[in-house]
Design a protein around this motif. Structure first.
Motif, PDB file in Angstrom:
ATOM      1  N   UNK A  41       0.843  -1.204   0.000  1.00 49.23           N
ATOM      2  CA  UNK A  41       0.000   0.000   0.000  1.00 49.23           C
ATOM      3  C   UNK A  41       0.875   1.250   0.000  1.00 49.23           C
ATOM      4  N   UNK A  42       1.894   1.251   0.884  1.00 45.25           N
ATOM      5  CA  UNK A  42       2.771   2.426   0.971  1.00 45.25           C
ATOM      6  C   UNK A  42       3.539   2.601  -0.333  1.00 45.25           C
ATOM      7  N   UNK A  43       4.063   1.491  -0.832  1.00 41.75           N
ATOM      8  CA  UNK A  43       4.838   1.573  -2.065  1.00 41.75           C
ATOM      9  C   UNK A  43       3.987   2.124  -3.199  1.00 41.75           C
ATOM     10  N   UNK A  44       2.782   1.642  -3.260  1.00 44.05           N
ATOM     11  CA  UNK A  44       1.861   2.092  -4.286  1.00 44.05           C
ATOM     12  C   UNK A  44       1.582   3.581  -4.159  1.00 44.05           C
ATOM     13  N   UNK A  45       1.370   4.008  -2.928  1.00 39.49           N
ATOM     14  CA  UNK A  45       1.120   5.433  -2.670  1.00 39.49           C
ATOM     15  C   UNK A  45       2.294   6.267  -3.160  1.00 39.49           C
ATOM     16  N   UNK A  46       3.520   5.824  -2.829  1.00 36.18           N
ATOM     17  CA  UNK A  46       4.701   6.606  -3.185  1.00 36.18           C
ATOM     18  C   UNK A  46       4.904   6.653  -4.701  1.00 36.18           C
ATOM     19  N   UNK A  47       4.791   5.525  -5.374  1.00 36.32           N
ATOM     20  CA  UNK A  47       5.027   5.545  -6.823  1.00 36.32           C
ATOM     21  C   UNK A  47       3.937   6.353  -7.522  1.00 36.32           C
ATOM     22  N   UNK A  48       2.704   6.208  -7.055  1.00 34.82           N
ATOM     23  CA  UNK A  48       1.625   7.000  -7.653  1.00 34.82           C
ATOM     24  C   UNK A  48       1.939   8.483  -7.541  1.00 34.82           C
ATOM     25  N   UNK A  49       2.374   8.889  -6.352  1.00 31.46           N
ATOM     26  CA  UNK A  49       2.697  10.287  -6.141  1.00 31.46           C
ATOM     27  C   UNK A  49       3.874  10.723  -7.004  1.00 31.46           C
ATOM     28  N   UNK A  50       4.884   9.850  -7.062  1.00 29.77           N
ATOM     29  CA  UNK A  50       6.062  10.186  -7.860  1.00 29.77           C
ATOM     30  C   UNK A  50       5.667  10.373  -9.319  1.00 29.77           C
ATOM     31  N   UNK A  51       4.850   9.477  -9.802  1.00 30.06           N
ATOM     32  CA  UNK A  51       4.437   9.568 -11.205  1.00 30.06           C
ATOM     33  C   UNK A  51       3.610  10.837 -11.430  1.00 30.06           C
ATOM     34  N   UNK A  52       2.717  11.114 -10.495  1.00 27.58           N
ATOM     35  CA  UNK A  52       1.913  12.335 -10.610  1.00 27.58           C
ATOM     36  C   UNK A  52       2.796  13.575 -10.645  1.00 27.58           C
ATOM     37  N   UNK A  53       3.801  13.558  -9.783  1.00 25.30           N
ATOM     38  CA  UNK A  53       4.670  14.720  -9.703  1.00 25.30           C
ATOM     39  C   UNK A  53       5.423  14.908 -11.017  1.00 25.30           C
ATOM     40  N   UNK A  54       5.938  13.818 -11.543  1.00 23.95           N
ATOM     41  CA  UNK A  54       6.657  13.906 -12.814  1.00 23.95           C
ATOM     42  C   UNK A  54       5.709  14.361 -13.920  1.00 23.95           C
ATOM     43  N   UNK A  55       4.538  13.779 -13.920  1.00 23.36           N
ATOM     44  CA  UNK A  55       3.550  14.164 -14.935  1.00 23.36           C
ATOM     45  C   UNK A  55       3.234  15.648 -14.849  1.00 23.36           C
TER      46      UNK A  55
END
Ligand SMILES: Nc1ncnc2c1ncn2[C@@H]1O[C@H](COP(=O)(O)OP(=O)(O)OP(=O)(O)O)[C@@H](O)[C@H]1O
Ligand SMILES: [Mg+2]
Lengths: 308, 226
Positions: A41-55
């Motif tokens: 869950x945490x990993x998913x949260x972090x990658x989602x955020x990272x991808x959003x930020x890059x996007x």
């Protein structure tokens, strides 16, 4: 009815402590499984955020050739803004671009000096530009081709390097996260299987340690709920304890890693604890429900087999 | 009260534990069941108790046809039948009082009723003074009396005793048989499976003799004839 329930509860407690180490093992393995799931869950949260930020950082800039009238630029901006795919179009004048550049290289004596020199020679160092952001990263290709066929396309150059770079980064992030998630799912699956086997065997052992009582209960015509109930309650107790342990670990670890997360996602707010708080019921109650359903079914099968 | 019609039980095609047994036991009777080892006496008891199913035939207990009794109904049958064994089957971690109250608790009786009934039952079997003792602290006879007490918690209409005195000396045997007679007089049908010639002859009651899974003799005021 209530008497029955309290008795079943009493028997469950006795059984839980009679096979204390078995109960501890159960709680441990249940906790480990839940920890793996929470890690996902945490990993998913972090990658989602990272991808959003890059996007969010992806954009396409149009650099206007020197000495193009503001009015023309305005017109281009107007035109582009009309497209429903576009989120924002920001005009950056050459002065603003210079200011941004200077600000970024504050303290660098060489650069400041070069800029001063350039300024004396020629008024305009940077071209004015339009910074275009799409509503969705998938739309950039379409936007780019539209820009290229734009009637004003002779007024500007398109800089799509940044878009290309970031696209690569998001792709890579997506890739990594998909791989880690896959590994995560496999690990969770393994843990779930271990848990089920563990629960199954612990019920088998519990039935074995209680074989005399069970025999007597059957002999005197005890209610089936009295024979089976305590085992189910015992397993639910293990689940509750595992859930509490895992909640403690999740909140504890989250508090510890939050500063690192803050550093990693500087300028963006990514808060793990807030995420767990916001989805508390869904995450923890859901986990409890699923792990209980799994382990109770596993106990049920064990009882079916060994409570003959 | 109990009626068996052509009841057979084979554990495997060549092991016929019971072979077309038909018999009736009336309410209030005291019946001894005798026979060589391996002639199906325990099997008969187990079938009455729904621990084993008959291969064929029909069994009626207290007007209830239990031939194909459903798993869920077995507890209700067992609350009408008390069962005692040669090896007592007391719970070693519980004292005598708890052994009896445990049986009642697991059947969902309320605590007040338990507190009321257990002393009464202990009085019947003469163990009031031993209620806090653990099984290992009791003599064989006392343990069997405790087991009988447990069998009485539902005030059963029918008590099956499968070699209850098998592990006891003659004095304790006498006590247990006297107790069973007393329980029989309190209007409980008793079926006593035994190998003890003196006991059977001393009772001077009905005797059913088994051989090879069949009833070979069924006499009122019978004797031990093997
Ligand atoms: N669970 C079982 N599986 C297979 N065979 C069995 C089983 N129980 C009993 N038998 C067989 O059935 C026959 C009758 O056994 P049962 O226990 O009824 O005899 P019994 O008359 O009670 O003997 P005893 O006087 O020694 O207690 C025996 O041949 C025994 O080996
Ligand atoms: Mg026998």
């Amino acid at each position: 009815m209530f008497v029955q329930f309290t008795r079943i509860l009493k028997f469950a407690f006795q059984s839980f402590f009679r096979n204390f180490w078995l109960s501890v093992a159960n709680v441990t393995i249940l906790s480990l499984t839940l920890i793996v799931i929470n890690f996902l869950i945490v990993f998913n949260l972090l990658t989602m955020n990272a991808i959003d930020i890059v996007k969010d950082k992806v954009d396409v800039s149009l650099y206007f050739k020197q000495n193009i009238a503001i009015a023309d630029i305005e017109q281009v901006k107007q035109k582009i803004s009309q497209s429903p795919d576009i989120k924002s179009v920001e005009y950056i004048s050459s002065e603003q671009a210079l200011a941004i550049f200077q600000d970024r290289h504050k303290g660098d004596v060489d650069i400041s000096k070069t800029i001063e020199d350039l300024k004396k020679e020629d008024g305009q160092i940077f071209n004015s530009s339009l910074k275009i952001k799409a509503k969705d990263i998938a739309m950039y290709d379409k936007i780019l081709s539209e820009l290229k066929s734009n009637q004003y396309s002779n007024l500007f150059d398109i800089d799509e390097n940044q878009f290309r770079d970031y696209t690569k980064i998001t792709e890579r992030l997506n890739n990594i996260s998909a791989k880690v998630e896959l590994v995560g799912y496999i690990v969770s699956l393994i843990f779930i299987i271990i848990t089920l086997t563990m629960v199954y065997n612990s019920i088998k052992i519990a039935i074995y340690t209680h074989r005399d009582e069970i025999y007597i209960m059957k002999l005197v015509g005890a209610n089936t709920s009295f024979i089976k109930g305590p085992f189910f309650i015992e397993i639910l107790m293990s689940n509750i304890i595992a859930l509490l342990v895992v909640m403690g670990i999740v909140y504890g670890l989250s508090a510890i890693i939050q500063p690192f997360i803050d550093k990693l996602f500087e300028g963006y707010s990514v808060n793990i604890i807030a995420h767990f708080n916001e989805n508390f019921v869904l995450i923890f109650f859901g986990q409890f429900l699923v792990s209980s359903i799994f382990s109770v079914s596993s106990s049920y099968i064990a009882m079916k087999k060994y409570l003959k | 009260m109990i009626k068996l019609t052509n009841v057979s039980k084979f554990y495997s095609p060549n092991v016929w534990a019971l072979n077309k047994v038909s018999l009736q036991i009336q309410a209030g009777e005291f019946v001894s069941v005798v026979g060589q080892s391996g002639t199906g006496k325990t099997t008969l008891a187990k079938i009455l108790f729904a621990e084993e199913r008959p291969t064929e035939g029909e069994i009626i207990v207290g007007g209830w046809n239990i031939t194909n009794i459903k798993e869920n109904d077995i507890p209700f049958l067992r609350r009408q039948i008390g069962f005692i064994f040669q090896d007592f089957k007391l719970l070693q971690r519980k004292n005598i009082y708890e052994n009896i109250s445990f049986a009642m608790e697991t059947c969902g009786m309320d605590a007040k009723k338990i507190d009321l009934i257990v002393p009464q039952i202990l009085k019947i079997v003469g163990l009031q003074s031993k209620k806090d003792a653990y099984p290992y602290q009791l003599s064989g006879g006392e343990q069997q009396r405790a087991a009988i007490a447990r069998a009485l918690v539902h005030q059963p209409k029918f008590l099956i005793a499968d070699e209850p005195t098998g592990n006891l000396d003659s004095i304790n045997t006498r006590e247990i048989i006297d107790l069973l007679i007393r329980i029989n007089k309190l209007n409980t049908t008793v079926m006593l499976v035994t190998h003890n010639r003196d006991v059977v002859n001393g009772l001077n009651k009905r005797v059913i003799t088994f051989e090879g899974g069949r009833v070979i003799s069924d006499q009122h005021n019978g004797r031990y004839i093997l």
